[in-house]
Design a protein around this motif. Sequence first.
Motif, PDB file in Angstrom:
ATOM      1  N   TYR A 165       0.854  -1.181   0.000  1.00 12.12           N
ATOM      2  CA  TYR A 165       0.000   0.000   0.000  1.00 12.12           C
ATOM      3  C   TYR A 165       0.894   1.236   0.000  1.00 12.12           C
ATOM      4  CZ  TYR A 165      -4.356  -2.517   0.753  1.00 12.12           C
ATOM      5  OH  TYR A 165      -5.454  -3.329   0.597  1.00 12.12           O
ATOM      6  N   ASP A 175      -5.232   6.913  -6.470  1.00 13.87           N
ATOM      7  CA  ASP A 175      -6.279   5.948  -6.115  1.00 13.87           C
ATOM      8  C   ASP A 175      -7.546   6.217  -6.924  1.00 13.87           C
ATOM      9  OD1 ASP A 175      -4.849   4.478  -4.245  1.00 13.87           O
ATOM     10  OD2 ASP A 175      -5.322   5.861  -2.624  1.00 13.87           O
ATOM     11  N   ALA A 179      -9.042   3.485  -9.712  1.00 14.83           N
ATOM     12  CA  ALA A 179     -10.368   2.930  -9.463  1.00 14.83           C
ATOM     13  C   ALA A 179     -11.246   2.939 -10.709  1.00 14.83           C
ATOM     14  CB  ALA A 179     -11.058   3.709  -8.342  1.00 14.83           C
ATOM     15  N   LYS A 184      -7.267  -1.828 -16.072  1.00 14.05           N
ATOM     16  CA  LYS A 184      -6.420  -1.273 -15.027  1.00 14.05           C
ATOM     17  C   LYS A 184      -4.954  -1.507 -15.380  1.00 14.05           C
ATOM     18  CE  LYS A 184      -5.335  -1.772 -10.090  1.00 14.05           C
ATOM     19  NZ  LYS A 184      -3.926  -2.141 -10.321  1.00 14.05           N
ATOM     20  N   HIS A 205     -10.734   2.891   0.113  1.00 15.68           N
ATOM     21  CA  HIS A 205     -10.390   3.600  -1.116  1.00 15.68           C
ATOM     22  C   HIS A 205      -8.916   3.435  -1.497  1.00 15.68           C
ATOM     23  CE1 HIS A 205      -9.726   6.472   2.226  1.00 15.68           C
ATOM     24  NE2 HIS A 205      -8.634   6.767   1.548  1.00 15.68           N
ATOM     25  N   ILE A 207      -5.732   1.658  -2.902  1.00 13.96           N
ATOM     26  CA  ILE A 207      -5.477   0.589  -3.868  1.00 13.96           C
ATOM     27  C   ILE A 207      -4.001   0.208  -3.790  1.00 13.96           C
ATOM     28  CG2 ILE A 207      -5.455  -0.033  -6.311  1.00 13.96           C
ATOM     29  CD1 ILE A 207      -7.820   1.860  -6.695  1.00 13.96           C
TER      30      ILE A 207
END
Length: 234
Positions: A165, A175, A179, A184, A205, A207
Motif C-alpha cells: 500500500y 487511487d 479505481a 487497469k 479507497h 489501492i
Amino acid sequence: MSDKIQNDIPGGFSSPACSMHEVDPAYMGLEGNWAGIKEWRTGERRRLIDRRSLLTSHERDKKTSGIQRHLDRLLPHVTGRNISLYWPFLGEPDLRRWLAAAAACGATCLLPVVSEKNKPLTFRSWRAGDELIRGVLNIPVPLHGEELQAELVIAPVVGFDALCYRLGFGGGYFDRTLAVLDPKPLVIGVGFDFQEIDTIRPQHHDIPMDAIVTDGGIRFREGNDAPIVQMFGK
C-alpha cells in the motif's frame, strides 16, 4: 510571467515533523476513525518528507541508481508499451534518465496530468525536449502531448508498507484514477528503503501497488509477480 517551464526542478520544501507518528494509531484509538487516521497520515507524511529532505545530492543519486537497476531487472522489455512515470518533486527519486532510456528502447513515455481538481488523472506523452508548462503544485506537465492510456504506472511514494500500500501526498489522485481505469494498468511504487512503515492503515479507497521498487530491491504484492513478468519480463 509565462507559464512555460524555465527551470526543470520545482522549489524546495520543509515542514516540522509531527510527533503523532511516534504513537501507534491503535493505541490512540484511531483504528476505524477516518478523521484520526487522516491526521496520523499527515504526521507520517511530514516525517517522511523531512527525512527524505536530509539526503545529500550524492546519497539521493546513489539510491536512485539502485532503483533504476531494479527497474531494469523487473522491466527488461518495454518496447511498444505506454509507461507513465512522474516529474520529481520534494526530493523524490529522479528517474528521468530511466525514462529517456525507456523511450530509446521504444516505449511511449507519459506524464500524469491533473486535468480537473478531485477528478482522475489523465496521461500525456512526453519526450525529453518536449515543451512543458507548470500544472498543479507547479509540477511540470506536457503542453502538447497526446492523451493516451497507460499500461504501466510508476508512482512515487511518500511511504509504503509490506502489503504494497502506498502513502502519497494525500490528494487521492492515483487511487481515484486506478479505481476507474479499464483496463487497469500495472502499478509500481518507487521510493527509498527508509520510507517503509509498518502499515499505512489502508482504507476501502486505498489501492495497493502491484510492486514496490526501492534502492534495496523489489517487493511484490502478496508474492504475485506474474502480471508484470508476463507483460514486461523475459
